[in-house]
Write an enzyme that holds these catalytic residues in place. Sequence first.
Site, mmCIF file in Angstrom:
data_model
loop_
_atom_site.group_PDB
_atom_site.id
_atom_site.type_symbol
_atom_site.label_atom_id
_atom_site.label_comp_id
_atom_site.label_asym_id
_atom_site.label_seq_id
_atom_site.Cartn_x
_atom_site.Cartn_y
_atom_site.Cartn_z
ATOM 1 N N TYR A 33 4.502 -2.074 -32.343
ATOM 2 C CA TYR A 33 3.877 -3.119 -31.552
ATOM 3 C C TYR A 33 2.442 -3.332 -32.000
ATOM 4 O O TYR A 33 1.893 -2.544 -32.779
ATOM 5 C CB TYR A 33 3.936 -2.777 -30.057
ATOM 6 C CG TYR A 33 2.965 -1.696 -29.604
ATOM 7 C CD1 TYR A 33 3.176 -0.366 -29.938
ATOM 8 C CD2 TYR A 33 1.836 -2.012 -28.845
ATOM 9 C CE1 TYR A 33 2.299 0.624 -29.522
ATOM 10 C CE2 TYR A 33 0.955 -1.028 -28.424
ATOM 11 C CZ TYR A 33 1.185 0.288 -28.766
ATOM 12 O OH TYR A 33 0.311 1.266 -28.371
ATOM 13 N N LYS A 147 1.895 2.529 -35.355
ATOM 14 C CA LYS A 147 1.776 2.008 -33.986
ATOM 15 C C LYS A 147 3.178 1.812 -33.414
ATOM 16 O O LYS A 147 3.681 0.695 -33.256
ATOM 17 C CB LYS A 147 0.947 0.719 -33.950
ATOM 18 C CG LYS A 147 0.368 0.450 -32.560
ATOM 19 C CD LYS A 147 -0.744 -0.553 -32.615
ATOM 20 C CE LYS A 147 -1.159 -1.053 -31.252
ATOM 21 N NZ LYS A 147 -1.742 -0.076 -30.354
ATOM 22 N N GLU A 180 -7.936 11.729 -30.302
ATOM 23 C CA GLU A 180 -8.215 10.397 -29.741
ATOM 24 C C GLU A 180 -7.736 10.360 -28.298
ATOM 25 O O GLU A 180 -7.144 11.323 -27.801
ATOM 26 C CB GLU A 180 -7.506 9.307 -30.560
ATOM 27 C CG GLU A 180 -5.994 9.457 -30.555
ATOM 28 C CD GLU A 180 -5.260 8.383 -31.336
ATOM 29 O OE1 GLU A 180 -5.792 7.279 -31.520
ATOM 30 O OE2 GLU A 180 -4.112 8.642 -31.735
ATOM 31 N N LEU A 205 -4.201 6.928 -34.350
ATOM 32 C CA LEU A 205 -3.956 5.528 -34.671
ATOM 33 C C LEU A 205 -5.287 4.951 -35.180
ATOM 34 O O LEU A 205 -6.310 5.084 -34.502
ATOM 35 C CB LEU A 205 -3.505 4.743 -33.435
ATOM 36 C CG LEU A 205 -3.254 3.279 -33.785
ATOM 37 C CD1 LEU A 205 -1.920 3.120 -34.504
ATOM 38 C CD2 LEU A 205 -3.300 2.404 -32.560
#
Length: 292
Positions: A33, A147, A180, A205
């Site tokens: 996505y 992703k 993250e 990411l």
Amino acid sequence: MFRTAYVNGRYLRAAESAVHIEDRGYQFADGVYEVAAIVGGVLVDSAPHFARLARSLKELDIAWPVSRRALVHIITEVVRRNVIDYGMVYLQITRGVAPRDHAYPKGIRPALVVTAKRLAPQQPELIERGVSVITLPDIRWQRCDIKSVSLLPNVMGKQSAKDAGAYEAWQISADGSVTEGTSTNAWIVDRSGAVVTHPADHAILGGITRESVLKVARAEGIKVAERRFTLKEVFAAREAFLTSTTAAVLPVVSVDGRMIGDGRPGPVTLRLRERYLATLDRQVRTAKGRGS
Ligand code: PLP
């Protein structure tokens, strides 16, 4: 909520939009996505979002469902039909529909869904006061650079943050570094004044906002370091912040209940935020033919 969604070739009212129960995205989270921002009705940072999408698809051996040009057209149409001035586009491509089997058949048609919704402007107190984060072990797989719609650890992590009254959860890898957030990249301003964030390797990411903020920081003459950093360094940092397409740049003033710096949004963070938002504004002006 969106009014109109694009689903596999058709623009449908939200209530009518549905995907097949044997869509591999539904059964295996076998898909990718993108989330991109709409500012002033303009899709910003489209080139890096498309580049990341292309990379995610390639890594998972999923074909483009339509050409890139057609995809731009579909996004524009979904934004127009939902009358969005400020908001976000959500685009999802799954491998497609097939009888359930872990191994995938070659040559099935990928499924494409595009939605867009308005967003309320960010609450000023988030920027004025900053946000708090908690930390959690990073239990995700080793290809966080893709992703993928497979987001269960991120979902659990964000819920833990919410339950703790925090904005985000920063994930800590087995070697003790902060990778993250669950939907944002993590940053500190270290004792030397350098802006530090985890390298864009397989453990995180590679955020589009992360890239923009690195560029902005370099242009501002601020030292940047893409290196691993520990929670100990977070507690010793002058400032901390997080970035994402929908959050932009947000000051982080407390981590696991411990104050960062003086507990207030720091000057470097606020400067980066302002300069980052200015890059979006310039894109909007250029797209509308008003130049910079
Ligand atoms: N990290 C993760 C795990 C994310 O899910 C996201 C955004 O969804 C980000 C970082 C930030 O990426 P971007 O700046 O492209 O929104």
